[in-house]
Each structure stands twice: as C-alpha cells, then as structure tokens.
Design an enzyme around this catalytic site. Structure first.
Site, PDB file in Angstrom:
ATOM      1  N   LYS A  59      15.939 -32.360 -24.356  1.00 53.24           N
ATOM      2  CA  LYS A  59      16.419 -32.359 -23.306  1.00 53.24           C
ATOM      3  C   LYS A  59      15.847 -33.335 -22.454  1.00 53.24           C
ATOM      4  O   LYS A  59      14.148 -32.710 -21.866  1.00 53.24           O
ATOM      5  CB  LYS A  59      16.089 -30.873 -22.656  1.00 53.24           C
ATOM      6  CG  LYS A  59      16.433 -29.673 -23.837  1.00 53.24           C
ATOM      7  CD  LYS A  59      17.269 -28.690 -23.264  1.00 53.24           C
ATOM      8  CE  LYS A  59      17.992 -27.455 -23.780  1.00 53.24           C
ATOM      9  NZ  LYS A  59      17.557 -26.168 -23.077  1.00 53.24           N
ATOM     10  N   GLY A  94       4.216 -29.202 -27.071  1.00 53.09           N
ATOM     11  CA  GLY A  94       4.139 -27.803 -28.377  1.00 53.09           C
ATOM     12  C   GLY A  94       4.207 -29.118 -29.509  1.00 53.09           C
ATOM     13  O   GLY A  94       3.630 -29.500 -30.398  1.00 53.09           O
ATOM     14  N   ARG A 151      -5.658 -22.294 -31.106  1.00 50.70           N
ATOM     15  CA  ARG A 151      -5.515 -21.912 -29.364  1.00 50.70           C
ATOM     16  C   ARG A 151      -6.870 -21.164 -29.612  1.00 50.70           C
ATOM     17  O   ARG A 151      -7.528 -21.108 -28.829  1.00 50.70           O
ATOM     18  CB  ARG A 151      -4.542 -21.721 -29.956  1.00 50.70           C
ATOM     19  CG  ARG A 151      -3.380 -22.106 -28.864  1.00 50.70           C
ATOM     20  CD  ARG A 151      -2.398 -21.758 -28.225  1.00 50.70           C
ATOM     21  NE  ARG A 151      -1.833 -22.292 -27.399  1.00 50.70           N
ATOM     22  CZ  ARG A 151      -0.626 -22.146 -27.849  1.00 50.70           C
ATOM     23  NH1 ARG A 151       0.440 -20.750 -28.538  1.00 50.70           N
ATOM     24  NH2 ARG A 151       0.745 -23.460 -26.732  1.00 50.70           N
ATOM     25  N   GLY A 168       4.211 -25.999 -21.157  1.00 50.79           N
ATOM     26  CA  GLY A 168       5.166 -25.181 -19.894  1.00 50.79           C
ATOM     27  C   GLY A 168       3.970 -25.941 -18.992  1.00 50.79           C
ATOM     28  O   GLY A 168       4.599 -26.364 -17.789  1.00 50.79           O
TER      29      GLY A 168
HETATM   30  P1  ADP Z   1       7.522 -30.974 -26.958  1.00 53.46           P
HETATM   31  O1  ADP Z   1       6.867 -29.409 -27.707  1.00 53.46           O
HETATM   32  O2  ADP Z   1       6.349 -31.568 -27.065  1.00 53.46           O
HETATM   33  O3  ADP Z   1       7.485 -30.615 -25.379  1.00 53.46           O
HETATM   34  P2  ADP Z   1      10.093 -30.888 -26.744  1.00 53.46           P
HETATM   35  O4  ADP Z   1      10.079 -29.636 -27.026  1.00 53.46           O
HETATM   36  O5  ADP Z   1      10.558 -30.842 -25.559  1.00 53.46           O
HETATM   37  O6  ADP Z   1       8.702 -31.490 -27.399  1.00 53.46           O
HETATM   38  O7  ADP Z   1      11.338 -31.980 -27.620  1.00 53.46           O
HETATM   39  C1  ADP Z   1      10.757 -31.867 -29.018  1.00 53.46           C
HETATM   40  C2  ADP Z   1      12.056 -31.637 -29.969  1.00 53.46           C
HETATM   41  O8  ADP Z   1      12.767 -32.967 -30.025  1.00 53.46           O
HETATM   42  C3  ADP Z   1      11.904 -31.993 -31.398  1.00 53.46           C
HETATM   43  O9  ADP Z   1      12.391 -30.662 -32.196  1.00 53.46           O
HETATM   44  C4  ADP Z   1      12.471 -32.726 -32.179  1.00 53.46           C
HETATM   45  O10 ADP Z   1      13.599 -32.639 -33.140  1.00 53.46           O
HETATM   46  C5  ADP Z   1      13.579 -32.730 -30.733  1.00 53.46           C
HETATM   47  N1  ADP Z   1      14.394 -34.432 -30.999  1.00 53.46           N
HETATM   48  C6  ADP Z   1      13.716 -35.213 -30.180  1.00 53.46           C
HETATM   49  N2  ADP Z   1      14.611 -36.780 -30.473  1.00 53.46           N
HETATM   50  C7  ADP Z   1      15.779 -36.158 -30.813  1.00 53.46           C
HETATM   51  C8  ADP Z   1      17.300 -36.085 -31.092  1.00 53.46           C
HETATM   52  N3  ADP Z   1      17.466 -38.553 -30.721  1.00 53.46           N
HETATM   53  N4  ADP Z   1      18.220 -35.849 -31.281  1.00 53.46           N
HETATM   54  C9  ADP Z   1      17.619 -34.588 -30.764  1.00 53.46           C
HETATM   55  N5  ADP Z   1      16.724 -33.603 -31.534  1.00 53.46           N
HETATM   56  C10 ADP Z   1      16.098 -34.633 -30.423  1.00 53.46           C
HETATM   57 MG    MG Z   2       8.479 -27.793 -27.699  1.00 58.25          MG
END
Ligand code: ADP
Ligand code: MG
Length: 404
Positions: A205, A358, A39, A381
């Site tokens: 989520k 992230g 960053r 976000g």
């Molecule tokens: P980003 O940071 O890229 O926006 P998120 O924070 O929404 O992504 O989600 C990332 C998390 O989702 C990771 O820690 C990953 O372990 C979790 N994840 C992905 N698939 C599953 C699953 N099938 N069950 C539980 N957790 C999951």
């Molecule tokens: Mg995340």
C-alpha cells in the site's frame, strides 16, 4: 530531547531491586510453542545485563490481538519457557496481568531472576493507556526499561502510562539496549546520512507510507519505488495497470509526489506480469507501458532490477521498507531478492543499510543475507512512524538525560 538508556540505570545499585521491563515478545506461536524466536533473542542483551546487576526483572509484553480479554491461545506461557531455555533458567511465569497474584510472585523473585506476566492485552486497560492499571505495575518497583521498539509507536498502559507513573513517583524510565540501537540507526540515517542516501520503498500500500515518502523525499538523493505502490504511481503517469493492485484514491497524491520529487523518484521501467498471482503463475516481462488489460503486475522486471541494484551499489546510506514484489510466490520473488543481495553487498563495503517492516525483514532472511545488513529493525509500524518524522509515545515517555 535525548533519553536515558540502560547504562544510566546500571549506575544505580540494582541488586535486589525490582525492574519493570517492557519487551516485545509478540512472536508467532505454532502448535502450542514458539515459532520464530528472533524477537525474544533480541531482548537478551538487556536481560543479561539486568541479571548481571542482580536486578529482579518483571517482564511485560503483549501477544497478538486478544482485544482486552483473556484468550488461552495467546498466552505468554510458551514464551516464558523459551526464554527460560535461552537464559538457562531463572524465568518464572504468572498467568495474571493484574490482581494479587503477580505482586506475590514478584516478591518471591531472587536476584537475577525474571517473572513474565501474562499477555498485557488480556486487560482492556492496556490499549486504553489506563493509569490505574499502570499504577498497579508501578507499585512493584521504581525502575522501568523499554526494550520493545515494535510497540514504541503505541501509547498503551505498559509503554506510556507506566513509565510516566514511574517517573512521577521519582523513579527512572530508560531505553533498553535494543531500543537504543534502533533509535541510533534510524536517527543517524535521517540526521546526517552519508551520501548518496537512497531510500527504497515497496510493499502493498502507498496509503500507509505517504507520510514516509513526504518526510524522506527532501532528504534522499534517490527514492526507488517498487511493489504494488509503484502501480499507483504508474497510474499517476497515466499508464495501463491492468488488474493490478492500485489505490485509486491515491493516484492524485502519487502524481503530486512525482512532480515534487522530479528525477529523484525512480519508478520501475519494466514488470513481471501474469494473469494471476500465485506459485504456478505463467509470467512474462513487460515494459511499464506494455501491460495489457486483465494482467497483474507481481514484481519489478529484470531491467529495473539492474537499475535499482546500481543505485544501491553507489549508495552510502540505504533505508529500505517494503518488498519489490509478491516475494511470497516464487515467480515474483526475484525483484526483492536482487535488492536484498545488492543491499548486503554494499553493506559489506561499509555502507549503512537499515531495513524496516515485517515482510521486508522476512525477505532479507529468505535471501540469506540478514546477517550482512547493518540493522534490521524489529519495528515495522514504529520504524515507519519514526521515518515519517512522528514522535513515538513509548520513547517520549522515558526520562530525559538530565533528569535526576
Ligand atoms: P513491510 O511488512 O515490509 O512493511 P508491507 O506490509 O507494506 O511490507 O508489504 C508487504 C506485502 O506487499 C507483501 O505481502 C507483498 O506480497 C505485497 N506486494 C508487493 N508487491 C506487490 C504487488 N506488485 N502486488 C500485490 N502485492 C504486492
Ligand atoms: Mg507487512
């Protein structure tokens, strides 16, 4: 409304002038020093440009969540040291974010030097978007640059009240080079995407991403759904998901999105399942209608990887947010790695690939393909808010193009 960017500021005579710069130095600290400094590196184009123009930069950033009071473990001092290394000197630090000392320190700057103030979130006024705190900063100069895309979705004193105050006083508030680049890729992907336009969404989520799905659904040719998010959709189809992560209160929403999206939404056809999700899990591949009670879905299966990779390889524009599985654990990483490789391959052939989030950014880094991706967003976000069609307060607060 188009916003002014750094080049319009560079048209001013900046030599000897103080420029306030909001940067995103929210980096991980390990053992008292900076861990991953990506960053910091991504603000260097803006900072170098200001230095070349002979400006005196006062830098503002938050770090972590100190909650409005000083927390020595979240001091920006080590960040100032790393920045000094990266810029080969000319970086000062003041352990204060409001009061007399920073004004004095700022007045001691030479042309081309930078002063980093202490963590803005040590002051309660930061998250309260306090105009008085902003006025103290604004008293230092009449130019403001926002290069902190990661906090552009927050209306805080350093991202919102400050540029508004600068403009009210007749000054100029512009987007830095990183923010300009972020907006360029995200806007282009949404406004006139080269088709086929494929979005891939995953992660833990569905709730945080429903607005993104709603906003993207009418624009995309395909929406690939993986991660735990897919489980909630499976339930919408009435499938057994065992002990997997499911958001029960979103099953209805998932069902209606499936109706609305029709064939454009592709769910996984198979999954990697196990009794538990960790590094030594004993896994098996299951069709999506073969998950047993008690089993957990940790990744998309090999059939899905092939289908998703094919969709990606045909696309000309790709937006990806959220890993396909629990990629942090070896038995469940392949779905995410395969998608990362497919995305890098198609980017090599000229497609536009934009990755936000992230964890997704960490995943493409881990897959060793980050350099081949068109744009990896620094704002999780903020990029989601943008993709959902919501205004970003930190951008809204900047000067309009025809202003001044
Ligand atoms: P980003 O940071 O890229 O926006 P998120 O924070 O929404 O992504 O989600 C990332 C998390 O989702 C990771 O820690 C990953 O372990 C979790 N994840 C992905 N698939 C599953 C699953 N099938 N069950 C539980 N957790 C999951
Ligand atoms: Mg995340």
């Amino acid at each position: 409304m188009p916003k002014q960017a750094l080049p319009s500021l560079a048209g001013e005579d900046l030599r000897g002038r103080t420029v306030l710069v909001r940067v995103d130095f929210n980096v991980p600290l390990t053992g008292g020093g900076v861990g991953d400094d990506r960053r910091i590196r991504r603000t260097l184009p803006t900072l170098r440009r200001l230095r070349e123009a002979g400006a005196r930069g006062v830098l503002l950033s938050h770090l972590g969540r100190p909650g409005g009071s000083p927390d020595p473990s979240l001091s920006l001092r080590p960040v100032a040291e790393r920045l000094g290394d990266l810029l080969e000197g000319g970086v000062r630090f003041v352990a204060e974010v409001r009061g007399a000392a920073f004004g004095e320190a700022a007045s001691e700057l030479s042309d081309g030097e930078f002063l980093l103030l202490e963590n803005t979130r040590f002051e309660p006024g930061e998250e309260e978007n306090d105009p008085e705190l902003a006025a103290e900063w604004a008293a230092l100069g009449s130019f403001f640059v926002n290069d902190a895309f990661g906090t552009a979705h927050r209306a805080h004193a350093s991202t919102h009240a400050l540029p508004r105050r600068i403009r009210a006083d007749g000054g100029l508030a512009v987007a830095g080079m990183l923010v300009e680049q972020e907006l360029h890729y995200l806007e282009d992907a949404l406004r006139e995407p080269e088709r086929p336009f494929v979005a891939a969404l995953g992660g833990a989520k569905i709730s945080g991403k429903i607005d993104v799905i709603r906003s993207l659904l009418p624009r995309v040719d395909r929406l690939l759904v993986g991660g735990a998010m897919a489980n909630t959709f499976f339930r919408g189809l009435g499938l057994e998901t065992g002990a997997s992560l499911v958001e029960e209160d979103r099953v209805e929403t998932a069902r209606s999105l499936l109706e609305e999206g029709g064939e454009r939404i592709l769910l996984p056809v198979d999954c990697v399942v196990a009794d538990r999700i960790d590094d030594s899990a004993d896994t098996r591949t299951a069709g999506r209608d073969e998950v047993e009670p008690g089993e957990r879905i940790g990744d998309v299966g090999p059939g899905t990887r092939t289908i998703f990779a094919e969709e990606i390889s045909r696309a000309r524009t790709i937006v990806w947010n959220g890993p396909m599985g629990v990629f942090e654990s070896a038995p469940f990483r392949e779905g995410t790695m395969a998608l990362a490789r497919a995305a890098a391959d198609v980017a090599d052939r000229g497609a536009t690939v934009v990755i936000g989030g992230g964890d997704s950014a960490a995943a493409v880094e881990e897959a060793g393909v980050a350099d081949r991706i068109t744009h990896v967003s620094t704002g999780g976000g903020a990029s989601l808010e943008f993709l959902a069609g919501n205004p970003l307060p930190g951008i809204e607060a900047l000067s309009e193009e025809e202003e001044r």
